[in-house]
Motif scaffolding. Structure first.
Motif: not given
Length: 298
Positions: A65-72, A153-160, A243-246
């Protein structure tokens, strides 16, 4: 030196309480960073716990998970920095064109108010208005024939959603800074541009923006120090497991490891890694601010 102290002792006395607070609450706890190099056991205390050297850091870097967390963290922080720079500049220029003082003051007050609200309050508001079933935003979208969107709750929209809500909360504060910069532009420059046949757009492009450029460069370079600070308060109050992924960032990752799983050494190692990288970016940002905007701390 002695004469200077005698002359300015009231000022030194005035900053003493603040200096003590920083010393006790900011620098004192830094001794606990040694936990990052130990297998911390609460029963043995910080100094009694066994040393592990760099094992905590190696273990963290080996986690999937570390690389994904840093990237996010980097993606969300950069998006906030870019949009958070463009929006207040645009609003400040538009407000500067308003001639009715009452309307201008009203708009300034309204856009500045969210800055004073905590993310706990705003998080509850956003959860309500962005609800896919009862939220006013999705009800408005339904009137135009769109399907409900699960913004939180949707990874496509959460960051925005994070970027939009952060800008909505803070752009009013930044707008005031740019409005102050606009007041320093000599009105004679606008008169000269108008005589030369420049319309309002040309005046904005050739007079207003160059006049704002020093403060834009200054705030833009100083914001580099926040490249690993994507906003713990906001994310913690809005994110969820789907939404942990993004949406999972370094600060929330440290919280879950350190507080929820009681892996204090690993959490401290992650936090120390972030602090070192942030220190490098902050130093770089101050160098760039001095290089391009002639800004100095001392």
């Amino acid at each position: 030196m002695v004469s200077a102290i005698r002359k300015y002792w009231p000022f030194h006395l005035m900053i003493l309480p603040g200096f003590l607070l920083v010393l006790v609450y900011s620098y004192g706890p830094m001794a606990g960073l040694v936990i990052a190099f130990k297998k911390f056991m609460p029963s043995k205390g910080i100094w009694g716990s066994p040393w592990l050297g760099m094992d905590n850091f190696n273990f963290v870097m080996s986690l999937p998970d570390t690389s994904q967390v840093i990237r996010n963290t980097i993606i969300i922080a950069l998006m906030k920095m870019v949009v958070g720079l463009i929006v207040p500049i645009t609003i400040a220029i538009l407000l500067n064109e308003v001639r009715k003082a009452a309307f201008k003051r009203t708009v300034q007050t309204l856009i500045y108010l969210p800055h004073f609200l905590s993310w706990i309050i705003l998080g509850g508001i956003l959860i309500d208005i962005l609800s896919p079933s009862q939220g006013i935003v999705n009800k408005l979208l339904g009137l135009f024939g769109f399907d409900p969107i699960f913004f939180l709750g949707d990874n496509r929209w959460f960051r925005f959603t994070l970027v939009f809500s952060d800008v909505w909360k803070e752009f009013g504060f930044s707008t005031i800074v740019y409005l102050a910069a606009l007041t320093s532009i000599n009105p004679v420059l606008y008169e000269a541009a108008e005589i030369d046949g420049a319309n309002r757009w040309r005046q904005t492009w050739h007079v207003t923006l160059p006049g704002m450029l020093p403060i834009i460069v200054l705030l833009g370079t100083l914001s580099l120090g926040n490249v690993l600070n994507a906003g713990f308060d906001q994310v913690f109050n809005l994110y969820s497991v789907p939404v942990y992924e993004t949406g999972d960032i370094i600060d929330t990752y440290v919280y879950r490891i350190g507080i929820e799983k009681a892996q204090y050494g690993i959490a401290t190692a992650v936090g120390l890694f972030k602090s070192v990288v942030s220190f490098i970016f902050i130093s770089l940002s101050y160098f760039l601010a001095y290089r391009f905007a002639n800004y100095r701390i001392f």
